[in-house]
Design an enzyme around this catalytic site. Sequence first.
Site, PDB file in Angstrom:
ATOM      1  N   ASP A  59      37.765  36.314  40.525  1.00 19.50           N
ATOM      2  CA  ASP A  59      38.857  35.436  40.107  1.00 19.50           C
ATOM      3  C   ASP A  59      38.308  34.182  39.435  1.00 19.50           C
ATOM      4  OD1 ASP A  59      39.514  37.127  42.432  1.00 19.50           O
ATOM      5  OD2 ASP A  59      41.515  36.286  42.244  1.00 19.50           O
ATOM      6  N   ASP A  86      41.167  32.584  45.961  1.00 18.44           N
ATOM      7  CA  ASP A  86      41.987  33.552  45.245  1.00 18.44           C
ATOM      8  C   ASP A  86      43.469  33.251  45.408  1.00 18.44           C
ATOM      9  OD1 ASP A  86      41.739  34.215  47.995  1.00 18.44           O
ATOM     10  OD2 ASP A  86      42.440  36.243  47.615  1.00 18.44           O
ATOM     11  N   ARG A 107      48.129  33.468  52.318  1.00 19.62           N
ATOM     12  CA  ARG A 107      47.991  34.542  53.298  1.00 19.62           C
ATOM     13  C   ARG A 107      46.659  34.434  54.039  1.00 19.62           C
ATOM     14  NH1 ARG A 107      47.712  38.764  48.385  1.00 19.62           N
ATOM     15  NH2 ARG A 107      45.472  38.792  47.982  1.00 19.62           N
ATOM     16  N   ASP A 108      46.347  35.451  54.805  1.00 10.76           N
ATOM     17  CA  ASP A 108      45.103  35.438  55.579  1.00 10.76           C
ATOM     18  C   ASP A 108      43.921  35.823  54.691  1.00 10.76           C
ATOM     19  OD1 ASP A 108      45.880  38.047  55.202  1.00 10.76           O
ATOM     20  OD2 ASP A 108      45.417  38.710  57.244  1.00 10.76           O
ATOM     21  N   GLU A 109      43.658  34.976  53.711  1.00 13.15           N
ATOM     22  CA  GLU A 109      42.545  35.199  52.788  1.00 13.15           C
ATOM     23  C   GLU A 109      42.010  33.841  52.371  1.00 13.15           C
ATOM     24  OE1 GLU A 109      41.573  38.624  49.475  1.00 13.15           O
ATOM     25  OE2 GLU A 109      43.595  38.344  50.234  1.00 13.15           O
ATOM     26  N   GLU A 132      49.848  37.141  41.432  1.00 11.76           N
ATOM     27  CA  GLU A 132      48.738  38.089  41.554  1.00 11.76           C
ATOM     28  C   GLU A 132      49.004  39.365  40.776  1.00 11.76           C
ATOM     29  OE1 GLU A 132      46.039  39.994  45.162  1.00 11.76           O
ATOM     30  OE2 GLU A 132      48.089  39.358  45.587  1.00 11.76           O
ATOM     31  N   HIS A 135      48.182  32.900  42.285  1.00 14.07           N
ATOM     32  CA  HIS A 135      46.928  33.626  42.101  1.00 14.07           C
ATOM     33  C   HIS A 135      46.525  33.448  40.641  1.00 14.07           C
ATOM     34  CE1 HIS A 135      45.088  36.596  44.944  1.00 14.07           C
ATOM     35  NE2 HIS A 135      44.352  36.889  43.883  1.00 14.07           N
ATOM     36  N   TRP A 149      32.734  40.767  39.210  1.00  9.94           N
ATOM     37  CA  TRP A 149      32.684  39.805  40.306  1.00  9.94           C
ATOM     38  C   TRP A 149      31.287  39.192  40.390  1.00  9.94           C
ATOM     39  CZ3 TRP A 149      36.600  42.868  39.616  1.00  9.94           C
ATOM     40  CH2 TRP A 149      37.833  42.574  40.167  1.00  9.94           C
TER      41      TRP A 149
END
Length: 590
Positions: A274, A261, A265-267, A542, A563, A330
């Site tokens: 997506d 995605d 960052r912490d992802e 995003e 994003h 999703w």
Amino acid sequence: AIGAQLGSGWYRSHLGPERPTPNHYGDDVALLLQVEVTYEDGSHNTIITDSSWKSSTGEVRYAEIYNGATIDARLAKTGWTKAKFDDGAWSGVKVQNYSKDNLIATYNEPVKKHETFKPVKIITTPKGEKVIDFGQNLVGWVQLKVSGKAGDSIKISHTEVLDKEGNFYTENLRAAKAQNIYVLKGGGVEFFEPKFTWQGFRYIKLEGIAGNLDTSNFTAVAIYSDMKPTGTFTCSNPLLNQLQHNIQWGQKGNFLDVPTDCPQRDERLGWTGDAQVFSRTASFNMDVHNFFVKWLKDVSADQYKSGSIPYIVPDVFTDGKSEVGGSTGWGDVATIVPWNMYLAYGDVQILRDQYPGMKAWVGFMERQAKNDLWNTGTHFGDWLFYTVNNDVDGSSAITSKSLIAQCFYAWSTQMLINTARVLGNKEDESYYTSLLEKIKAAYVKEYVTGNGLISSDTQTAYTLALAFDMLPENLRAQAAARLAANIGRYGDHLTTGFLGTPYLCHVLSRFGYADVAYKLLLQETYPSWLYPIKMGATTIWERWNGIKPDGTFETPTMNSFNHYAYGAIGDWMYRVVAGIDTKTEAPGYK
């Protein structure tokens, strides 16, 4: 000589948004290797990992996907990759026998280094920070040449944007440190780059380097899966050309073996929604056949027994006991992406491989529905749609999540019908055709008035109803007119989120409102595709307003500047603006 370096990687790095946890798949590292060697004289040898191997540690002292790497050059094992290296001081290895039943062969392209960037500007921020601007928001790392004393430490921090005052801004990285630390061994010019990690960035902050910065010592390297470019889009409008550029760089930055995605960052996780909305655009820009074939196998491997699809794949949310998924838009990755790949490449095997998972996902929705109406479960809805603070007059474009779920229930069923037809499964084709009629009838009964007003009077509601043929023929023209009027009420601006945006312009051009679609495409103020470009974006954001007109930021907990989801407009640009389209009756451009 043969050897390998091992790191935590996806297997045991801290993973998961906001509260990353380690060791999701295991807490150790191991190597499974087999090399088949054929010599010039025809003889053969097999080299495998066994008890004869040795192990040690080296200069990589720490490496995590989110946090970065620490490399201490003083601890490097010089010459360890060469045949005559003395490994007498190295330790042995532990040989373990594990089941290989859960291994899935992959043949997609590896992640490789690609474009490089030199600094375009050296900045001293108002806070006195030493910052380098590479001019492009990219994903990869920075290569560094430096001289110093043994034990000197250099820290490189990464970010996508500077704040309103021009200072280094990392709040939107959440818990991710995104820092690489290098410890020098001394004795001359040294070269550093990280291992087992990557960063999403345009700017870096340097600590530990005295004096002025020399731009020749810094090179940013973009990494992504080795997909070959297939399509380009250029026109007379420089803003649209920049939009295409941003779409492509959003894809490059997030197609690292899995469709993530975001990269900073912490992802950095394979969010299924997506990937679903962007998959068709992706197939125009690059050859993503192998990329998605591989990842769809991951989707199948992680699909729950109920038929539900995880929110992310690989699935790091579940504890193995509970299902964390089933959101409309999703979960539909299970049906929409295989069909999109079939349209792009004409590969029937993709449909054969994914057909059981497609049926299982539709079956899940069918079991959740009551009287053919799916209005239960947890859904993300039209994620990040247009909203207004202190919305006293109801301007926020809120679309019922249950209404959206019914639309995607129908669309996935249509994808299954299409696939059954291609595969020659007439029994399934007949069954799901009948089911689809019931789904659409339930939708009209629940959400549409006799005059054609949809209960959620939003752009996304009308877009999905028209894109997925949810309405009877006699109600479609008036629905398109309502959609165009809605856009006009917002001053020729879109209000759609992740699920409505990919279909919006397609619906407008299909039903005679191409002029309105072009107004949306060319709109330069928020919310629009070109607003971020006017604010200096070099990738897709995003949020429509990640940076507000006054230079302040949206909420840092959810504000990525790389994003790709809203880049799904690229599909319309290729298929309608440029006229290069794929056809159901002639997939793969044949």
